[in-house]
Design an enzyme around this catalytic site. Structure first.
Site, short mmCIF file in Angstrom:
data_model
loop_
_atom_site.label_atom_id
_atom_site.label_comp_id
_atom_site.label_asym_id
_atom_site.label_seq_id
_atom_site.Cartn_x
_atom_site.Cartn_y
_atom_site.Cartn_z
N ASP A 90 -8.14 -6.44 -3.42
CA ASP A 90 -8.06 -5.03 -3.75
C ASP A 90 -6.60 -4.61 -3.52
O ASP A 90 -5.86 -5.30 -2.81
CB ASP A 90 -9.00 -4.24 -2.84
CG ASP A 90 -8.84 -2.75 -2.99
OD1 ASP A 90 -8.91 -2.25 -4.12
OD2 ASP A 90 -8.64 -2.08 -1.95
N ASP A 126 -5.06 -0.76 -3.14
CA ASP A 126 -4.82 0.33 -2.20
C ASP A 126 -5.72 0.21 -0.97
O ASP A 126 -6.94 0.16 -1.09
CB ASP A 126 -5.04 1.67 -2.89
CG ASP A 126 -4.38 2.81 -2.14
OD1 ASP A 126 -3.39 2.56 -1.43
OD2 ASP A 126 -4.87 3.95 -2.24
#
Length: 215
Positions: free
Chosen positions: A11, A13
């Site tokens: 992922d 952020d």
């Protein structure tokens, strides 16, 4: 703990970088522009979900395209100075062969690339909200990343900080590593839980990557 994998899926952020202050600033301004009450805004989960789903939760369908373009504009304009590398990110990525990892973000490609570039990260493989029809917690984003890398999903390791992303990784049949950068450990369901990527090291092998976690 050691984990043997053929590909690592990150992922963005909250995992590789943090742009939480920027996200909060932009979405708060956006909500004010569209007359969304604080109560309605507070009930919607922002983190780890595609903007189109968040916007659709808050506004009538006929307003969604315009409102979606507006939040993307606000966030892209706020990227400069609004993104910081999280601990361990640069060191870990530097040890990985380019074809053994991908970034899987709920952001649009334009926004995802802007944030990654601001942080000095240049992935060979990026799956964004523009590439999928169903976002996390659906497994589609991670399954697409595995397919692009030519790797069996069961041989992938997902690194995530959000419950929705971890749920997507589990649903894809992948090993999950949770980071406590945005949520408490008790909120995260994963095979391994670490504080951040500084607790993770990796070594390329003939068959993939050997990951070692310090916690």
């Amino acid at each position: 703990m050691k984990i043997h994998a053929e590909a690592l899926l990150f992922d963005n952020d909250g995992t590789l970088v943090s742009s939480m202050e920027s996200v909060t600033r932009c979405w708060t301004r956006w909500a004010q522009e569209y007359g969304i009450t604080a109560e309605d805004f507070a009930r919607v989960e922002l983190h780890g979900r595609p903007a189109v789903e968040i916007v659709a939760d808050l506004l009538p369908a006929d307003v969604v395209p315009e409102a979606l373009a507006r939040i993307e504009q606000l966030e892209v304009e706020d990227v400069a100075g609004g993104v910081v590398l999280l601990p361990g990110t640069a060191a870990l990525l530097a040890t990985l062969p380019a074809d053994r990892w991908a970034v899987v973000t709920s952001a649009t490609r334009r926004l995802g690339e802007a944030r990654l570039t601001e942080a000095g990260i240049h992935p060979k493989n990026l799956v964004s909200a523009d590439d999928i029809t169903r976002g996390k917690p659906d497994p589609e984003p991670f399954l697409l990343a595995a397919a692009r890398l030519g790797v069996d999903p069961a041989r992938c390791v997902v690194f995530e900080d959000a419950p929705a992303g971890l749920a997507a990784g589990r649903a894809a049949g992948m090993t999950t590593v949770a980071l406590t950068t945005t949520h408490r450990a008790e909120e995260l369901v994963a095979d391994v839980v670490v504080k951040d990527l500084s607790a993770v090291s990796a070594q390329a092998t003939a068959g993939g990557v050997e990951i070692t976690t310090a916690e």
